[in-house]
Design a protein around this motif. Structure first.
Motif, PDB file in Angstrom:
ATOM      1  N   LYS A 127       0.824  -1.206   0.000  1.00 52.80           N
ATOM      2  CA  LYS A 127       0.000   0.000   0.000  1.00 52.80           C
ATOM      3  C   LYS A 127       0.860   1.259   0.000  1.00 52.80           C
ATOM      4  O   LYS A 127       0.498   2.257  -0.623  1.00 52.80           O
ATOM      5  CB  LYS A 127      -0.957  -0.013   1.187  1.00 52.80           C
ATOM      6  N   ARG A 131       0.792   4.031  -2.872  1.00 52.70           N
ATOM      7  CA  ARG A 131       0.569   5.450  -2.531  1.00 52.70           C
ATOM      8  C   ARG A 131       1.700   6.327  -3.060  1.00 52.70           C
ATOM      9  O   ARG A 131       1.472   7.440  -3.534  1.00 52.70           O
ATOM     10  CB  ARG A 131       0.437   5.606  -1.028  1.00 52.70           C
ATOM     11  N   GLU A 136      -3.449   8.330  -4.423  1.00 52.51           N
ATOM     12  CA  GLU A 136      -3.715   9.006  -3.143  1.00 52.51           C
ATOM     13  C   GLU A 136      -4.941   8.460  -2.421  1.00 52.51           C
ATOM     14  O   GLU A 136      -5.168   8.791  -1.272  1.00 52.51           O
ATOM     15  CB  GLU A 136      -3.889  10.514  -3.385  1.00 52.51           C
ATOM     16  N   GLU A 137      -5.751   7.646  -3.105  1.00 57.36           N
ATOM     17  CA  GLU A 137      -6.966   7.117  -2.497  1.00 57.36           C
ATOM     18  C   GLU A 137      -6.707   5.937  -1.575  1.00 57.36           C
ATOM     19  O   GLU A 137      -7.587   5.511  -0.841  1.00 57.36           O
ATOM     20  CB  GLU A 137      -7.945   6.698  -3.594  1.00 57.36           C
ATOM     21  N   ILE A 138      -5.499   5.403  -1.594  1.00 51.96           N
ATOM     22  CA  ILE A 138      -5.141   4.245  -0.766  1.00 51.96           C
ATOM     23  C   ILE A 138      -5.114   4.675   0.698  1.00 51.96           C
ATOM     24  O   ILE A 138      -4.473   5.648   1.064  1.00 51.96           O
ATOM     25  CB  ILE A 138      -3.774   3.673  -1.170  1.00 51.96           C
ATOM     26  N   GLU A 139      -5.821   3.919   1.512  1.00 56.92           N
ATOM     27  CA  GLU A 139      -5.802   4.169   2.954  1.00 56.92           C
ATOM     28  C   GLU A 139      -4.735   3.274   3.585  1.00 56.92           C
ATOM     29  O   GLU A 139      -4.751   2.065   3.421  1.00 56.92           O
ATOM     30  CB  GLU A 139      -7.162   3.861   3.564  1.00 56.92           C
ATOM     31  N   MET A 140      -3.811   3.895   4.276  1.00 57.51           N
ATOM     32  CA  MET A 140      -2.697   3.166   4.875  1.00 57.51           C
ATOM     33  C   MET A 140      -3.170   2.401   6.117  1.00 57.51           C
ATOM     34  O   MET A 140      -3.877   2.961   6.954  1.00 57.51           O
ATOM     35  CB  MET A 140      -1.570   4.130   5.265  1.00 57.51           C
ATOM     36  N   ASP A 142      -2.898   0.543   9.818  1.00 53.36           N
ATOM     37  CA  ASP A 142      -2.244   0.907  11.070  1.00 53.36           C
ATOM     38  C   ASP A 142      -1.178  -0.139  11.374  1.00 53.36           C
ATOM     39  O   ASP A 142      -1.487  -1.220  11.884  1.00 53.36           O
ATOM     40  CB  ASP A 142      -3.276   0.974  12.192  1.00 53.36           C
TER      41      ASP A 142
END
Length: 173
Positions: A127, A131, A136-140, A142
């Motif tokens: 990911k 990114r 930019e739409e990729i959510e990283m 946790d």
């Protein structure tokens, strides 16, 4: 106790530990897959990702069960293959041997955790690469990457330099 008996005992404990890891993910994996798949609205939208997730997770769970049972049931056979000569284990409890046992235990537990978190590291890296490539739409997810790297380095240092570390600790006492 002989070295072959100790190896058998360790393999059986590893098999039991691996088998109990199935229950850690049972609720989150199976209930999320089956719960999502039963919803008609999400079933149409997510059919391919859910199928991939379902088959991969199911395969890994079955592989986990097979490997854990193999380790538990065939521990004697594996230990005979690993340990060719059987010799008596004699140890005395002194500060140096106790320090080595503690350091080795910490190293092995951290190594097991590093292996256990390896899929999370791979997911985080993929990911992150996506990114960095402009998506930019990729959510990283946790994931504590710095903590993972630090523990991995410390684990390798502890395991491969245990003699020097225990000598240094003994000098400080």
């Amino acid at each position: 106790m002989t070295n072959r008996t100790l190896t058998t005992l360790i393999l059986r404990i590893a098999g039991i530990y691996l088998f109990t890891k199935i229950f850690d993910h049972f609720g989150t994996y199976f209930f999320s897959v089956y719960g999502t798949a039963t919803m008609a609205r999400f079933d149409e939208l997510l059919s391919e990702p859910i199928d991939k997730f379902y088959f991969t997770g199911t395969f890994l769970t079955i592989a986990n069960i097979v490997v854990s049972l193999f380790l538990f049931i065939k521990a004697d056979w594996i230990s005979k293959k690993l340990v060719k000569t059987e010799s008596e284990i004699k140890t005395e409890l002194n500060p140096k041997s106790l320090t080595k046992v503690i350091l080795l235990t910490v190293g092995v537990v951290w190594l097991a955790k590093m292996i256990y978190l390896l899929p999370d590291l791979i997911e985080y890296c993929t990911k992150l690469i996506s990114r960095l490539n402009g998506n930019e739409e990729i959510e990283m997810p946790d994931f504590a990457l710095a903590n993972y790297i630090l523990k991995a380095v410390l684990t390798l240092i502890i395991i491969f330099r245990i003699e020097k570390i225990s000598n240094w600790i003994i000098k400080k006492i």
